[in-house]
Design an enzyme around this catalytic site. Structure first.
Site, short mmCIF file in Angstrom:
data_model
loop_
_atom_site.label_atom_id
_atom_site.label_comp_id
_atom_site.label_asym_id
_atom_site.label_seq_id
_atom_site.Cartn_x
_atom_site.Cartn_y
_atom_site.Cartn_z
N GLU A 87 117.59 -60.47 74.75
CA GLU A 87 117.51 -59.00 74.71
C GLU A 87 116.52 -58.49 75.75
OE1 GLU A 87 114.63 -56.13 72.87
OE2 GLU A 87 115.46 -57.31 71.20
N GLU A 160 109.18 -63.11 80.20
CA GLU A 160 109.50 -62.48 78.92
C GLU A 160 109.52 -63.46 77.76
OE1 GLU A 160 109.89 -59.12 78.48
OE2 GLU A 160 109.25 -59.02 80.58
#
Length: 990
Positions: A87, A160
């Site tokens: 995501e 991330e």
């Protein structure tokens, strides 16, 4: 006239249906159904993409706040958090928009009032909402290209997700540690005792459904190729559900979606649902968890019993199960609340309590926090189920639930489209018809006739079928002082193992990779490929609303759909002795929890639900928009159908004048324990706001008062009260007597003002009479309490406490640094607000999140308190963040090469919230709530739009660079660093 309106409504509905002929093809999508839902004033259109099988749901509704979303079913294969990390990385650049993090960069190129990406247990979705048609097109294109054609660079995975990197990136001799945005985010989540209990419960009741967010101990097992493979397998149109809501033409979106989808064929998607724990026999599990520092040692156990109750595909049975859960658990008069919470077996329900529809199963869970005897709890639950079956359900309770459901349909919210999306998506991704879930009237009508015909039997049948004498899952978590240290030791062991596997070539590669990542983070990109709006798209004129003000009541006449909304406030400046400030929030909460001398609150609560949408009381403090002087208020509010508005005032009068603190001292103790536990969860979720409030309390009188009523001083009070509950004499003098004193001070007719939102003149007249009568029934004399003080005299924290640590047993930290600014009406306020926004988007996001690995960070300027502040969220390195904060003003003046385009983007970002849609009940309430007039708002708007780069430099140099600041860190101590006397330490625990 009424007959004509009905005809017009029918005609409009037919016109809408004609736009979506069943069987028709619109840009590759076939219309399968078009279903009017008149109770929600919408038409739901179900379509399927012929080439790929992708499903699209359109909600046609006359609402300017339009929504788009694309969602994918993403069953997590393990606990490495691959859906969650995907995501994040999906939004780090795409084929059409090959810039780092176009999603974040679009936040200040848009006027969207909502943009996000979220990972559910078995689905991932990407929604936004905007009122601007060009903005809608821009964001839709970015979302579609980002999800279907992301670059998925390995470098973005390291940033991330997780990576091994030197603690000092440019120093190869510094320690190699774990870093990563999601890694630190989930470490912060695990620090929340409620989240950890919930996630472990879910993992064990549904072992085939892995933790989609990721277990920090498992995240570091994920490989980059796993991420790429997961995207290829799941982010495909055949596995997608797209959603639109509002008034924008559907055809435009379908045309664009079809263009994106037509490069794909139809893929066979495995629609098999993972199965929950098989409960052939009762199963029990006990684990260790995070301790709650605000509760005593004997109240650190959470325990729950769970039964599997059918499947979500049976919509009516699922609906009945939720009504049953409401009857059993909701409100002070429910059998489980009285038997488990009021009785003292627990201080609150556990976070998993209630009815949950999870993928392929419904569950009913009853659990408590603060259990001292797990077996006694279990036995009591069985006794309460038996008692429920042996007695008929009061029809008034069912009527009250139905009334709440029907009222919720009429209560218009500004984010209605998003709320529909949230309600249907979990079931839709698992094969449940999304339109059936919207047809409330049919479900409610069936319930009414079913209950009329069969009575309590409809609920007893569910209990007999799924609960009584059926196997269950008994889950217990005991708080452990060593929990955080054990997690830290596990992380250290895992890190050591990975480091031992490295050779010199690996270490060199890690060092060079860190340098490359930092270089990429520092590289200034060409963002011209991203679509953007301009400042010219922002109106220079504020929205204003006609108000009718007379005496002590202001009325807004607008489209409230037959509901009356009432807000009241009482100015209590100069009334409250300083020692009572920390008790104000407890006093306000007590009014809706305790009851009167003759009536327990459960009975009052049931009547409130039967006749209104709810009653609330609260304490607030606002700064004067010109002088920053504090105004302290006691607030009250309620809403109901127009014909029942008098009930609001009757209930307010009852709880204000008749609440009896001595009669219900046991309930008061339960409330205090519950507040203590809620405080801990709040700090774990929003520690940056706690840090910011504490830091601000050294600089601002308003912030200092806020600290006393809802900040650290309040937390310390609640913790102390938890420790004296067993001493009745002390509890009487330290708690009850003080609450009685506040009741005597506050409850009278002086200084009261009201604001009402209604939909017709007749109702306005009715409300005015009801307000006058209500005020006339209150005592008209002021309190005889002596020693009252001026609010301006509330002492601030010493500004010599430049560095502060609020100790909590978390795995990560939250930081803030505060500076004095100016008032709302000051000419420099707008420039400070723009400066804060530019620092967030153009500097701190890169430094705090991308480089530092914190989940979030930025700067804010509160125009209503006059405080400028920095913050970081779930931060692995708070001291480095504070250094970044301290250097930021110098960066603005010496290093930032900001352009007019950068400035304009920040203005767009600010106006996303300034111009966000509001609900009818909020129209015209700004002056009543905050003292800000339309004229002030207009001047402020023009100042924001006219702020220049010279203004930005001027306010940075004047207010931030030379000024003294106060820093606060929330979290564990840092060895050798956060020590006295350099640091002031606050340790909030029982």
């Amino acid at each position: 006239m009424l007959r004509f309106q009905r005809f017009a409504s029918t005609y409009n509905q037919r016109a809408v249906l004609r736009k979506y002929p069943v069987g028709g093809i619109i840009h590759g999508f076939q219309v399968r159904r078009a279903v009017p839902v008149p109770e929600l004033k919408l038409t739901a259109v179900d379509l399927i993409h012929e080439q790929t099988g992708a499903e699209h749901l359109h909600i046609d509704r006359d609402d300017k706040n339009n929504v788009f979303s694309i969602a994918f079913r993403t069953l997590p294969p393990d606990a490495t958090g691959v859906p969650h990390i995907l995501e994040h990385t999906t939004l780090c650049g795409s084929e059409k928009y090959p810039v780092r993090d176009p999603f974040f960069k679009m936040l200040n190129k848009s006027l969207a009032n909502f943009m996000n990406a979220m990972t559910g247990p078995d689905y991932t979705f990407f929604p936004f909402a905007t009122t601007n048609a060009r903005d809608f097109v821009n964001l839709r294109d970015v979302y579609l290209n980002s999800t279907l054609r992301p670059l998925l660079k390995e470098q973005d995975f390291y940033q991330e997700g997780w990576r091994l990197e030197h603690s000092e990136v440019t120093n190869p001799k510094s320690d190699i540690i774990f870093k990563g945005v999601v890694f630190n985010e989930m470490k912060g989540q695990v620090s929340n005792a409620d989240y950890h209990f919930w996630s472990q419960f879910q993992q064990n009741i549904y072992p085939s459904l892995n933790n989609s967010g990721g277990d920090p101990q498992k995240i570091t097992d994920l490989h980059y190729q796993d991420l790429v493979d997961f995207h290829h397998a799941n982010y495909h149109p055949s596995n997608a559900r797209t959603f639109t809501y509002g008034s924008f033409p559907l055809e435009d979106t379908l045309k664009k979606v079809n263009e994106e989808f037509r490069a794909y064929g139809k893929r066979i998607i495995n629609k098999k649902l993972p199965k929950p724990l098989e409960l052939i026999e009762t199963k029990e599990l006990t684990l260790e968890g995070q301790i709650d520092p605000m509760l005593p040692a004997e109240k650190q156990t959470k325990t729950s019993l769970t039964w599997k109750c059918g499947e979500p595909t049976d919509l009516y049975e699922t609906f009945l199960l939720k009504i049953l859960g409401n009857l059993l658990l909701d409100g002070h008069d429910s059998i489980m609340y009285k038997g488990l919470i009021e009785s003292g077996l627990g201080h609150d329900f556990s976070v998993n309590t209630g009815v949950e529809s999870m993928t392929a199963a419904n569950f009913l869970t009853v659990g408590i926090q603060g259990s001292q005897n797990v077996e006694e709890f279990k036995s009591k639950v069985f006794d309460l189920f038996k008692e429920f079956i042996e007695n008929d359900v009061d029809s008034n309770k069912v009527d009250a639930i139905i009334h709440q459901l029907e009222l919720s349909k009429k209560d218009q919210k500004a984010d209605f489209g998003l709320q529909i999306l949230y309600s249907i998506l979990p079931g839709w991704t698992n094969g449940i018809d999304p339109i059936e879930g919207l047809e409330f009237d049919e479900l409610i009508g069936r319930l009414k006739s079913d209950f009329k015909e069969n009575g309590t039997k409809i609920f007893k049948n569910i209990l007999d079928k799924y609960i009584i004498d059926q196997p269950y899952f008994h889950f217990t978590m005991k708080g452990s002082e060593e929990f955080s240290s054990k997690l830290a030791a596990e992380e250290s062991t895992k890190l050591d193992k990975k480091l031992k596997e490295l050779d010199e070539t690996d270490r060199k590669a890690i060092f060079e990779r860190g340098l490359l990542l930092e270089a990429a983070q520092n590289h200034k990109e060409d963002l011209s490929c991203l679509p953007t709006l301009g400042v010219a798209d922002i109106s220079r004129k504020v929205d204003t609303y006609d108000l009718n003000t007379n005496a002590n009541i202001t009325v807004r006449n607008t489209a409230t759909n037959g509901i009356s909304y009432i807000r009241g406030k009482k100015l209590i400046n100069d009334m409250i002795p300083l020692e009572l400030y920390p008790f104000l929030s407890l006093f306000a909460a007590s009014l809706t929890h305790l009851g009167t001398k003759t009536t327990p609150y459960g009975a009052i609560d049931n009547e409130i639900k039967l006749h209104t949408g709810g009653i609330s009381t609260n304490i607030s403090v606002n700064a004067d928009p010109t002088t920053l002087q504090p105004n302290l208020y006691f607030d009250m509010s309620g809403f109901s159908l127009n014909e029942k508005s008098d009930y609001i005032f009757n209930f307010l009068k009852t709880i204000l004048m008749e609440t009896d603190f001595s009669t219900h001292k046991d309930k008061l103790k339960v409330l205090i324990n519950s507040i203590a536990s809620s405080n801990t969860s709040h700090i774990a979720d929003s520690g940056h706001t706690v840090a910011r409030s504490f830091a601000s309390g050294h600089l601002s009188t308003v912030a200092a008062i806020q600290e006393h009523i809802s900040g650290v001083e309040h937390y310390k009070l609640i913790s102390r009260l938890c420790s004296i509950m067993n001493d009745d004499k002390l509890f009487q003098s330290e708690v009850i007597d003080k609450l009685v004193m506040l009741q005597r001070i506050i409850v009278n007719s002086q200084n009261m003002e009201f604001f009402a939102s209604v939909d017709c003149q007749a109702q306005e007249n009715k409300i005015r009479k009801e307000v006058d009568y209500f005020v006339s029934t209150l005592p008209n004399t002021s309190s005889d309490i002596s020693g009252a003080i001026q609010t301006a005299c509330v002492p601030r924290y010493s500004d010599s406490q430049v560095l502060n640590l609020i100790k909590f047993p978390f795995q990560v930290h939250y930081t803030a640094q505060a500076y004095n600014g100016v008032s709302y009406t000051h000419k420099d306020g707008a420039a400070l607000q723009v400066l804060a926004n530019m620092l967030t988007f153009k500097h701190l996001h890169k430094e705090i999140r991308e480089k530092g690995g914190a989940y979030g960070g930025g700067a804010t300027f509160s125009a209503l308190s006059g405080i400028f502040s920095y913050y970081s969220y779930r931060d692995p390195n708070p001291l480095a963040s504070i250094q970044t904060f301290e250097k930021s003003a110098s960066y603005v003046l010496n290093d930032a090469k900001w352009t007019q385009s950068d400035l304009d983007e920040s203005k767009l970002s600010i106006f996303q919230q300034v111009d966000a849609p509001i609900s009818p009940k909020s129209e015209g309430s700004t002056f009543f709530n905050l003292g800000v007039t339309d004229e002030m708002r207009q001047v402020r708007r023009e100042q924001l739009l006219d702020t220049s780069l010279l203004d930005i430099h001027r306010v940075a140099e004047r207010y931030i660079l030379p000024n003294k600041s106060i820093a606060t860190v929330v979290g564990p101590g840092i060895d050798g660093e956060t020590v006295s006397p350099k640091w002031h330490i606050e340790d909030i625990k029982v």
